[in-house]
Design a protein around this motif. Sequence first.
Motif, PDB file in Angstrom:
ATOM      1  N   ILE A 184     -17.434 -45.401 -21.237  1.00  0.00           N
ATOM      2  CA  ILE A 184     -18.300 -44.362 -21.889  1.00  0.00           C
ATOM      3  C   ILE A 184     -17.608 -43.816 -22.872  1.00  0.00           C
ATOM      4  O   ILE A 184     -16.594 -43.543 -23.140  1.00  0.00           O
ATOM      5  N   LEU A 212     -19.370 -48.059 -30.229  1.00  0.00           N
ATOM      6  CA  LEU A 212     -20.266 -47.427 -29.587  1.00  0.00           C
ATOM      7  C   LEU A 212     -21.364 -48.247 -28.813  1.00  0.00           C
ATOM      8  O   LEU A 212     -21.885 -48.140 -27.854  1.00  0.00           O
ATOM      9  N   MET A 237     -20.373 -50.114 -25.609  1.00  0.00           N
ATOM     10  CA  MET A 237     -20.220 -48.973 -24.688  1.00  0.00           C
ATOM     11  C   MET A 237     -21.300 -48.960 -23.571  1.00  0.00           C
ATOM     12  O   MET A 237     -22.444 -49.587 -23.898  1.00  0.00           O
ATOM     13  N   ASP A 238     -21.243 -48.492 -22.382  1.00  0.00           N
ATOM     14  CA  ASP A 238     -22.295 -48.492 -21.507  1.00  0.00           C
ATOM     15  C   ASP A 238     -23.024 -47.165 -21.587  1.00  0.00           C
ATOM     16  O   ASP A 238     -24.291 -46.979 -21.326  1.00  0.00           O
ATOM     17  N   ALA A 239     -22.414 -46.105 -21.907  1.00  0.00           N
ATOM     18  CA  ALA A 239     -23.068 -44.674 -22.385  1.00  0.00           C
ATOM     19  C   ALA A 239     -22.352 -43.870 -23.486  1.00  0.00           C
ATOM     20  O   ALA A 239     -21.054 -44.304 -23.586  1.00  0.00           O
ATOM     21  N   VAL A 240     -23.142 -43.226 -24.201  1.00  0.00           N
ATOM     22  CA  VAL A 240     -22.386 -42.434 -25.345  1.00  0.00           C
ATOM     23  C   VAL A 240     -22.720 -41.099 -25.174  1.00  0.00           C
ATOM     24  O   VAL A 240     -24.001 -40.726 -25.447  1.00  0.00           O
ATOM     25  N   TYR A 241     -21.877 -40.135 -25.240  1.00  0.00           N
ATOM     26  CA  TYR A 241     -22.078 -38.633 -25.167  1.00  0.00           C
ATOM     27  C   TYR A 241     -21.302 -38.108 -26.396  1.00  0.00           C
ATOM     28  O   TYR A 241     -20.429 -38.382 -26.826  1.00  0.00           O
ATOM     29  N   CYS A 267     -29.131 -40.280 -31.482  1.00  0.00           N
ATOM     30  CA  CYS A 267     -29.537 -40.149 -30.151  1.00  0.00           C
ATOM     31  C   CYS A 267     -31.023 -40.783 -30.153  1.00  0.00           C
ATOM     32  O   CYS A 267     -31.348 -41.592 -29.441  1.00  0.00           O
ATOM     33  N   VAL A 289     -26.685 -43.199 -29.337  1.00  0.00           N
ATOM     34  CA  VAL A 289     -26.151 -41.958 -28.423  1.00  0.00           C
ATOM     35  C   VAL A 289     -26.915 -41.797 -27.350  1.00  0.00           C
ATOM     36  O   VAL A 289     -28.081 -41.715 -27.393  1.00  0.00           O
ATOM     37  N   THR A 290     -26.379 -41.674 -26.047  1.00  0.00           N
ATOM     38  CA  THR A 290     -27.139 -41.399 -25.009  1.00  0.00           C
ATOM     39  C   THR A 290     -27.846 -40.167 -24.747  1.00  0.00           C
ATOM     40  O   THR A 290     -28.980 -39.870 -24.548  1.00  0.00           O
ATOM     41  N   GLN A 291     -26.905 -39.049 -25.177  1.00  0.00           N
ATOM     42  CA  GLN A 291     -27.281 -37.772 -25.113  1.00  0.00           C
ATOM     43  C   GLN A 291     -26.293 -36.835 -25.900  1.00  0.00           C
ATOM     44  O   GLN A 291     -25.168 -37.116 -25.951  1.00  0.00           O
TER      45      GLN A 291
END
Lengths: 372, 372, 372
Positions: free
Chosen positions: A218, A233, A236-240, A291, A296-298
Amino acid sequence: MACVGTPRLVSVIGTHHFSTSINQQFDEAQKRLQTLKASPGNEAKLKLYGLFKQATVGKVNTKRPGMTDFVGKAKWDAWNSLNSLSQEEAKNIYIEFVNSLVGPENSAESSAAPKSAAAGFEVSMDGKLRIIRINKPEKKNPFTLKMYLDFAQLLKDAAEDQNTTLVAVTGTGDYFSSGNDLTNFTSFSGSISEAAEEGKRNLKMFVNSLVDFPKPIIGVVNGPAVGIACTILGLMDAVYATDRGWFQTPFSALGQSPEACSSYTFPKLMGSLKANEMLLFNKKITAVEACKLGLVTQVFQDANFQSEVWPKIKEWSELPINSLVYNKQLSRQFDTEILHKVNDAECERLLERWQSEDCMEAIMKFFSKNSK
Amino acid sequence: MACVGTPRLVSVIGTHHFSTSINQQFDEAQKRLQTLKASPGNEAKLKLYGLFKQATVGKVNTKRPGMTDFVGKAKWDAWNSLNSLSQEEAKNIYIEFVNSLVGPENSAESSAAPKSAAAGFEVSMDGKLRIIRINKPEKKNPFTLKMYLDFAQLLKDAAEDQNTTLVAVTGTGDYFSSGNDLTNFTSFSGSISEAAEEGKRNLKMFVNSLVDFPKPIIGVVNGPAVGIACTILGLMDAVYATDRGWFQTPFSALGQSPEACSSYTFPKLMGSLKANEMLLFNKKITAVEACKLGLVTQVFQDANFQSEVWPKIKEWSELPINSLVYNKQLSRQFDTEILHKVNDAECERLLERWQSEDCMEAIMKFFSKNSK
Amino acid sequence: MACVGTPRLVSVIGTHHFSTSINQQFDEAQKRLQTLKASPGNEAKLKLYGLFKQATVGKVNTKRPGMTDFVGKAKWDAWNSLNSLSQEEAKNIYIEFVNSLVGPENSAESSAAPKSAAAGFEVSMDGKLRIIRINKPEKKNPFTLKMYLDFAQLLKDAAEDQNTTLVAVTGTGDYFSSGNDLTNFTSFSGSISEAAEEGKRNLKMFVNSLVDFPKPIIGVVNGPAVGIACTILGLMDAVYATDRGWFQTPFSALGQSPEACSSYTFPKLMGSLKANEMLLFNKKITAVEACKLGLVTQVFQDANFQSEVWPKIKEWSELPINSLVYNKQLSRQFDTEILHKVNDAECERLLERWQSEDCMEAIMKFFSKNSK
């Protein structure tokens, strides 16, 4: 029936200790079993249950439990499956099976403690969550050629450590990372082509380590992410991200070309018509825009970023590691091969670009601007 | 030239009825043609026109119509293409062609009426729109192992029925569906591995029936959609949801793994960085969020949901069936093979997961929680 | 080391001009070099530098510059690489190399001026930006069969012109384009199947010219884009639209099927559940909706559209052409083959559709409606 590979129950008749009676050994085995630090898993527990009952009671002497007694049925089946064994045979197998569970495990040290981190990185554990921190805040966390290799090694460690379920990558200070350290080219003591060759080699290994990383990883983007720090990014599996962050991949402005499979992941995440503004036309976007585009996930308000992101990720690190690994594997099954091909093609192109007039001029312009 | 396969005009000289004269038969054929219930299609109409003219007038005796008389030119061409036939030959071919059109058609019953629905479903027709309703509202419309097979059969019926252009799937009551019925595992009378094997078999067939369904199929999501009820939406052609609905696929929380090709369709619809929150980290999302992510085509206020969705879908069911089928086919041409591979891999993984410690513990926890 | 292929330095000893001394020729070569209109590139410049130093000074007599003197090191390396040449040999090679650079270039005319545009189009240059304008505003800029071929030729010209880095496609007047000219079918003098065959041939060539176009191509959508004018946007690299525009692909309403690879690009851009509303169900969307769906990169207020879009695109046309071309190539590397297959399958289907009852009826209805 176990999660990752089944502990085989090899035939052990005749290999038990001679000096003590079978009953003593059986009693000892029951005690040693209590010293197990971690659950041996349901399959092993059912096997132990069945062996214990067969050893102490003999053949099954009860009826199979009814429809809804799920656990009762599983235990009954385990016992019943051994009904050809004598009680002594069952004891012998029980003893050896306990040895196989407790014996080697007991003396092994946990490999959870991360090795001393490579220069430019800081690694720490929070439970099962491993945090890799890019740690050169005074220079905005750029990647040197050596850091590409070191990062690949850090991921290898994380993949192999059985106590790590999840990896988070973040930066120290105001920047996530300013990307490729441009002095990689100018400070190199060999010829331009040698510098480009080394750059290509290290970059390829770095990107492959992300493509092949088996556990969830992440991005915790604490500030601007430029160039390679932005393109990774997409792997990756998630990006905050904090809302203070921004994202840019100024490839064509620098006479360069996409890396970290962004020529594939960006169009897949955003659609080609949006991705090209970044990949071809150097557009700088905010975290909120990133996002909306799926990079970007959140997004979080900067003031709450650290306090909101970490508990969430920490919680996920407690999920069953096998489901995490297998579910990631399923999602990636068709992409992994493509991503390797993309990485190869991108690195080949960068080798050419780094030695091109376009790139030289852009870098010279950059340094002359910065030296004024 | 026809839409789906061309009715072949086999050589029929000599196979006509003996008892009546050719002219009588020709007159009869003209009358019988009037009994056709549906249009035989433009190609057949042009052929009938050409044969009729050649049979009654002989060779073409007019000029080809001008540029903009589109229909006139088509008719002239049809006639002119037969100018090597004698009038009697033309009559014979006309008669047999009418027989081929009217003969078998006349006695066949329409297959439009849906067969009696399988338990747990209700099937109805509204014009050319076929509605499959999941119908166990008292239990939140869960899927039992048998319902997977029954649903596959309902789709087979819908594919074969020539009166159905469009299928809608919806639920009775407050839920769309709560997903896989967890008692599938606990109430099964055989061993765990037998239950898992049967689950895998039925699930695979169920998912394949959606992957291969040739007509447009629309999800009308009248409430929450959980697990398999959520993942199948990615295999539909459009999804309309009430704003009261929510969506969740808690795979890793249950020690399980994605199904219904969601490990492929979700990243494709939402981008991997968003999809993983659902596939890996059990995130529950609202209908509005699902719409932004591309898992829902459009969201409606719950009060107007039924009154706004159905007229829209009904209207679409009047579109030319061939364009609908062919256009879906074109969009799916590269995905179908991949989706089958994904389904296979997902089912194989679930077989392992269902028998794993992770899954057993999660299910036991679920039942012990619910029994308190 | 050069951007696109390396100018080879063939052995030239003995092939120089006889009439003048080597020193005269060397002086002349230096003067002729000044007449070069464009930079010969860094590689050539370094080679010229090295040859000049070797010719005038002889072997390298300085130390290699330090770590951070990037340019100095490159020049020193170029000089040092020639230290086996005598000064005379270096002069000879210098002279021939200048000839190879200046000689043919000098007499060649720039090919920048666009050839006279095909009927229905207007082509102009603004610096390195080539603008193709669909120019039949009185008829809403529809595409005739011939215009498909002409457009493909215009793209071929743009690809070959070395002065063009970027292509923009726009329309004159209120419409971007109303799409395929329906009189393509009705005004055709041959049979229906001949018209369909020609339509298929031209469409396939037209779409392939977009799939294979190597430079960035941008849609500047000045108004509504219908049918083929909408579907081609999915093959562009960026699309800017006025908020007055709308987008529709009424395939099934016209008994037709998707073209310009939209059966592949639309689901990829929007996700299948959104794309099907356009591809299957004829939905008309606004520019803002198209932007959310990824079919438009950015939307502008109509009043500012022209003044905001063109400077932006103009600026991009000044970026290094090689990075633009290579970066587009990387993004497209896996799609190109698929897009050709999709184009083939779509054209084959349209050939069938154009001759189908569905399509005939829809077109006849259209003309009867319009003639009232």
